[in-house]
Design an enzyme around this catalytic site. Structure first.
Site: not given
Ligand code: NDP
Length: 450
Positions: A131, A171
């Site tokens: 990662k 991510d």
């Molecule tokens: P994105 O950047 O597309 O979206 C992240 C979302 O989570 C946004 O709505 C963001 O809000 C919110 N968020 C992020 N940090 C925080 C925080 N500290 N507190 C509250 N809300 C938060 O990311 P993904 O959808 O890709 O990823 C979401 C989760 O899924 C993560 O844990 C990631 O590791 C996991 N994941 C993703 C994969 C993928 O294929 N993309 C694969 C496997 C796991 P804001 O815009 O306000 O920051």
């Protein structure tokens, strides 16, 4: 549940880990979960103990930390820090996403890289765990600034990756746009068009279904858990946190399978749509988040629904919860509230979405709990399929890939059943950890010591 003797051994092991990696709480948390889950399995199979597997598996193979210097639109020069934790390549080349978020530290990437080892093992595909990312904050940056940052980041990272060495992906904060900038720079420096990054756009060797895969896979996994107890997603009320990639495609699949999605969130708060998210409303969220990079509050304003400032959605009554934002977003109070309100199933789209206390409560109350390394493995699984297609120079169809994704999620569920049986309950945390661990540990032993 662990006995007193087990606790003593585990706490001794954890003390050593925390002394060696001070202040990295999320990493300690991720290791503790695995160690507690595999303890009995190791006791029953002493060759793992003799090979000192646990101590070997918690030490990253390699960590790269580098300076990233980039220039903003007003010609100010900024410095950020880049990271890549290449954790373990026993069963395949290093594989895992890149996260751009101001909150990240080395500990964040150790935790994520460690989790990735077991997740990738569960997919049944040959991928090791890694990662990386940066403390760069993409929020409020122009497209050109994002481009310049990605190019500067790759200027260093390119030395450490390769299609048979280490294959990054997206991510938090790294979506299709960032991947294109990163891959564009990689290909230019290396003069080599190979599948060294996944999550690419279709016209540059990307795979169909990759964008959707984590969310879709998480819903397929939830459906497997529900079917196992004679239930189904159809007709269920679902709460989703986040509004990024994982949240959007979780919602899309829930709606397609006949469930009702009633929330989205971001770091500023939660929208509650009692009537349910429709295809049109989901398209609004996709445009808002993916193109306009706006705040979820706009959903509440447009559709005249409540917005809970600064709150997560776990207090909303639901049947199924899909944490899809970030680590430790669901705590013990949230877990109690969910169970009290009748929630029967939690499937984690976010990595380590729930705190250890929340997980403990779900296990205690025998609530179906799909731990992230199993439930969200669909994304990296389709990344593995993207790598396979890049190697073949051929693309599978959407239907074919969706079928493969479904099959992989089913296989992950079966592995959890095989190793996670507990009295009258499937312990998905234990099942996922033991199954993921076994394959990697066997390979490490077979290589001998080096
Ligand atoms: P994105 O950047 O597309 O979206 C992240 C979302 O989570 C946004 O709505 C963001 O809000 C919110 N968020 C992020 N940090 C925080 C925080 N500290 N507190 C509250 N809300 C938060 O990311 P993904 O959808 O890709 O990823 C979401 C989760 O899924 C993560 O844990 C990631 O590791 C996991 N994941 C993703 C994969 C993928 O294929 N993309 C694969 C496997 C796991 P804001 O815009 O306000 O920051």
């Amino acid at each position: 549940m662990t006995t007193i003797t087990e606790e003593k051994t585990i706490s001794k092991f954890m003390k050593k880990l925390t002394d060696r990696h001070p202040g990295e709480d999320e990493f300690h948390q991720a290791v503790q979960e695995v160690v507690e889950s595999v303890h009995d399995f190791i006791e029953a199979n002493p060759h793992y103990k003799e090979a000192n597997i646990l101590e070997r598996i918690i030490e990253p193979d390699r960590i790269v930390i580098f300076r990233v210097t980039w220039e903003d639109d007003d010609n100010n020069i900024h410095v950020n820090r880049g990271y890549r934790v290449q954790f373990n390549n026993a069963i395949g080349p290093y594989k895992g996403g890149l996260r751009f978020h101001p909150s990240v530290t080395l500990g964040t990437f150790k935790f994520l890289g460690f989790e990735q080892i077991f997740k990738n093992s569960l997919t049944t595909l040959p991928m090791g765990g890694a990662k990386g990312g940066s403390d760069f904050d993409p929020k409020g940056k122009s497209d050109r600034e994002i481009m310049r940052f990605c190019q500067a980041f790759m200027l260093e990272l390119h030395r450490h990756i390769g299609s048979n060495i280490d294959i990054p992906a997206g991510d938090i904060g790294v979506g299709g746009r960032e991947i294109a900038y990163l891959f564009g720079m990689y290909k230019k420096i290396q003069n080599n068009f190979t599948g060294t990054i996944t999550g690419k756009q279709l016209n540059m060797g990307g795979s169909l279904i990759r964008t959707e895969a984590t969310g879709y896979g998480c819903v397929y996994f939830a459906q497997e858990m529900l079917h196992h107890i004679g239930e189904d997603i159809r007709g269920k009320v679902c709460v989703v946190s986040g509004s990024g990639n994982v949240a959007q495609y979780t919602a899309e699949k829930v709606i397609e399978l006949g469930g009702k999605v009633i929330s989205f969130s971001d770091s500023s708060g939660t929208v509650y749509d009692e009537e349910g998210v429709t295809e049109e409303k989901l398209n609004f969220v996709k445009d808002l988040k993916n193109n306009r990079h706006g705040r979820i509050k706009e959903y509440a304003e447009k559709y005249n629904v409540p917005f809970y400032e600064g709150k997560t959605p776990w207090h909303i009554k639901c049947d199924i919860a899909f944490p899809s934002a970030t680590q430790n977003e669901l705590n013990l109070t949230d877990a109690k509230e969910l169970v009290k309100n009748g929630c029967i199933c939690i499937a984690e789209g976010s990595n380590m979405g729930s705190t250890p206390e929340a997980i403990h409560y779900f296990r205690e109350t025998k609530t179906l709990f799909g731990v992230s390394k199993a439930a969200n493995a669909g994304g990296v699984a389709v990344s593995g399929l993207e790598m396979a297609q890049n190697r073949m120079g051929y693309s599978w169809t959407r239907e074919d890939l969706d079928e493969r994704l479904k099959t992989i999620m089913k296989k992950i569920h079966q592995q959890c059943l095989e190793y996670g049986q507990s009295t009258g309950y499937v312990d998905y945390v234990k099942g996922a950890n033991v199954a993921g661990f076994k394959k990697v540990a066997d390979a490490i032993i077979a290589y001998g010591t080096h």
